[in-house]
Design an enzyme around this catalytic site. Sequence first.
Site, PDB file in Angstrom:
ATOM      1  N   CYS A 378       1.085  -1.335   0.107  1.00  0.00           N
ATOM      2  CA  CYS A 378       0.115  -0.150   0.048  1.00  0.00           C
ATOM      3  C   CYS A 378       0.538   0.774  -0.126  1.00  0.00           C
ATOM      4  O   CYS A 378       1.237   1.652  -0.917  1.00  0.00           O
ATOM      5  CB  CYS A 378      -0.859  -0.234   1.219  1.00  0.00           C
ATOM      6  SG  CYS A 378      -2.509   0.871   0.947  1.00  0.00           S
ATOM      7  N   HIS A 504      -3.575  -4.787  -0.076  1.00  0.00           N
ATOM      8  CA  HIS A 504      -2.707  -5.183   1.701  1.00  0.00           C
ATOM      9  C   HIS A 504      -2.928  -7.628   0.445  1.00  0.00           C
ATOM     10  O   HIS A 504      -4.437  -7.920   1.827  1.00  0.00           O
ATOM     11  CB  HIS A 504      -3.828  -5.622   2.820  1.00  0.00           C
ATOM     12  CG  HIS A 504      -3.633  -4.027   2.761  1.00  0.00           C
ATOM     13  ND1 HIS A 504      -2.565  -3.237   3.987  1.00  0.00           N
ATOM     14  CD2 HIS A 504      -4.250  -3.209   2.334  1.00  0.00           C
ATOM     15  CE1 HIS A 504      -2.803  -2.295   4.402  1.00  0.00           C
ATOM     16  NE2 HIS A 504      -3.456  -1.719   3.543  1.00  0.00           N
ATOM     17  N   GLU A 506      -1.271  -9.542   3.246  1.00  0.00           N
ATOM     18  CA  GLU A 506      -1.429 -10.156   4.680  1.00  0.00           C
ATOM     19  C   GLU A 506      -2.428 -10.115   4.442  1.00  0.00           C
ATOM     20  O   GLU A 506      -2.858 -11.382   5.867  1.00  0.00           O
ATOM     21  CB  GLU A 506      -0.369  -9.382   5.564  1.00  0.00           C
ATOM     22  CG  GLU A 506      -1.334  -8.376   5.649  1.00  0.00           C
ATOM     23  CD  GLU A 506      -1.205  -6.662   4.879  1.00  0.00           C
ATOM     24  OE1 GLU A 506      -2.031  -5.435   5.467  1.00  0.00           O
ATOM     25  OE2 GLU A 506      -0.306  -6.426   3.601  1.00  0.00           O
TER      26      GLU A 506
END
Length: 539
Positions: A378, A504, A506
Amino acid sequence: MTRYIFVTGGVVSSLGKGITAASVGRLLKAHGLSVNIVKCDPYINVDAGTMAPFQHGEVFVTDDGAETDLDLGYYERFLEIDTRRDNNMTAGQIYQTVIAKERSGLYLGQTVQVIPHITDEIKKRFYKAGEGFDITIVEIGGTVGDIESLPFLEAARQMRPDRTRTDVIYIHVTLVPYLSASDELKTKPTQHSVNKLREIGIDPDIIVCRTEKPLGKEIRNKIALFTSVPDEAVIEAPNTFSIYAVPNVLKKQGIDEQIMMLLRMRSKKWDFEEWNSFVEKLKTAEKAQGVRIAIAGKYTKLKDSYKSLVEAIHHGAIANGVRMDLDFVDVEDKDCMERLSKASGIIVPGGFGDRGIEGKISVVRYAREKGVPFLGICLGMQCAVIEFARDVLGYKKANSTEFAPKSKFPVVDLLAEQKGVKEKGGTMRLGAYPCRLKPGSLAALMYGGTLISERHRHRYEFNTRYLKAYEKKGMTVSGFYREKGLPEIVELRGHPWFMGVQFHPELKSRPLTPHPLFRGFVAAALKHGAPAAREAFIL
């Protein structure tokens, strides 16, 4: 008919209610039951989107664009489900809905009160979350005794008389502190916590005791006596080598069988082999060589700010059979570069605001020039774009319009759809969007395909006006959101492993299915940091 399990907490916050709830869910799922799970947050914020990472930890984003509590990350990782907006409710949402109904005249002149109007709205959401599931677990945030959580606890209390005793049970997570001075465990905090819960009208069916030392039979019997639960319903929850071992710890004490007995349910099957296998791999990895990863950010003083990121790196490390050694590097500290020199891989995570930006840009430059495996997420990707423009393209004044609105070279600019947006809450580009990958790119190699979907949370984007200049000098865009022509992934030609992603990744990593970018990044870091282990390089 859906059964409900309510998980409450007492004595202190951060005891691990979320992990307990997720672990219980994992065990019940192993019995072949369909499980949904909900987090109730008693704060007045409508969602977690406007809350500072230093105070609240990370904001977990769902596929449908909800900005939620980080506990939903635990739910997804343990239960392997995709949560949605309905999996998180806040006091702000409840009051907002009730007030809107009152303003519309839907209460027909009634005096609107906490009971029944607020509690009815909460229960309505409980029922909605339970539709189509065998069991719905509801975690109530905060600590028993907090004034903010009372409406949620009252709604939870009402669920049992509204249904039957075998449809609803209550699990209370509490603390049994150890006093080193007297070398003894103290049960009084647990007794007081349960008494407080009883004052509200809830009698817990199971007590989960967080403790540093084994409880022992005498302590367990004492807690059972003073809380009016059977001895076997006092569950010991000690610190473990990993949160992923908690389901195994709870299983050994039979918490799942007790729950199913209380709810009058039968096991449809028992399939826990995959989870057990993962825990064994985790144990092996913990004893193996370590790979040192630096997380270079500005919220490093609160580790929960990067909770999903840490877990995703962990998953990638286990997939590569190595131990994760993390170094949280504050980009504003003087020893930042010295600590980076010891890292085998560098991650620059997301964030907001101009504080620490120049430090992040310096970190990117270090990774690019030194050939250290790099992943920018990001804002981390945007910093990579700015650094490349300044140092390679020669645009010395290049910047993002977030930090320099009148920049001569706005290589990162506000999304067109964001221009004119004034409300801060829930207005970013949020949720899952498809991304088409460039065949033959590092990204396509990592994912093993060319069409992916990832979750976003941002307002600014790589400015495509400068795309040709980047491509000419060696930074390529390998991922696009074609519908609006938005660059999603950048890579660096000639670098061992360098990638910036606008999304993102993750948020989608799971213990049993590590995210391909983190698996590949850790493998590249392992190769960079340990030449002797290059044969173990996994793509």
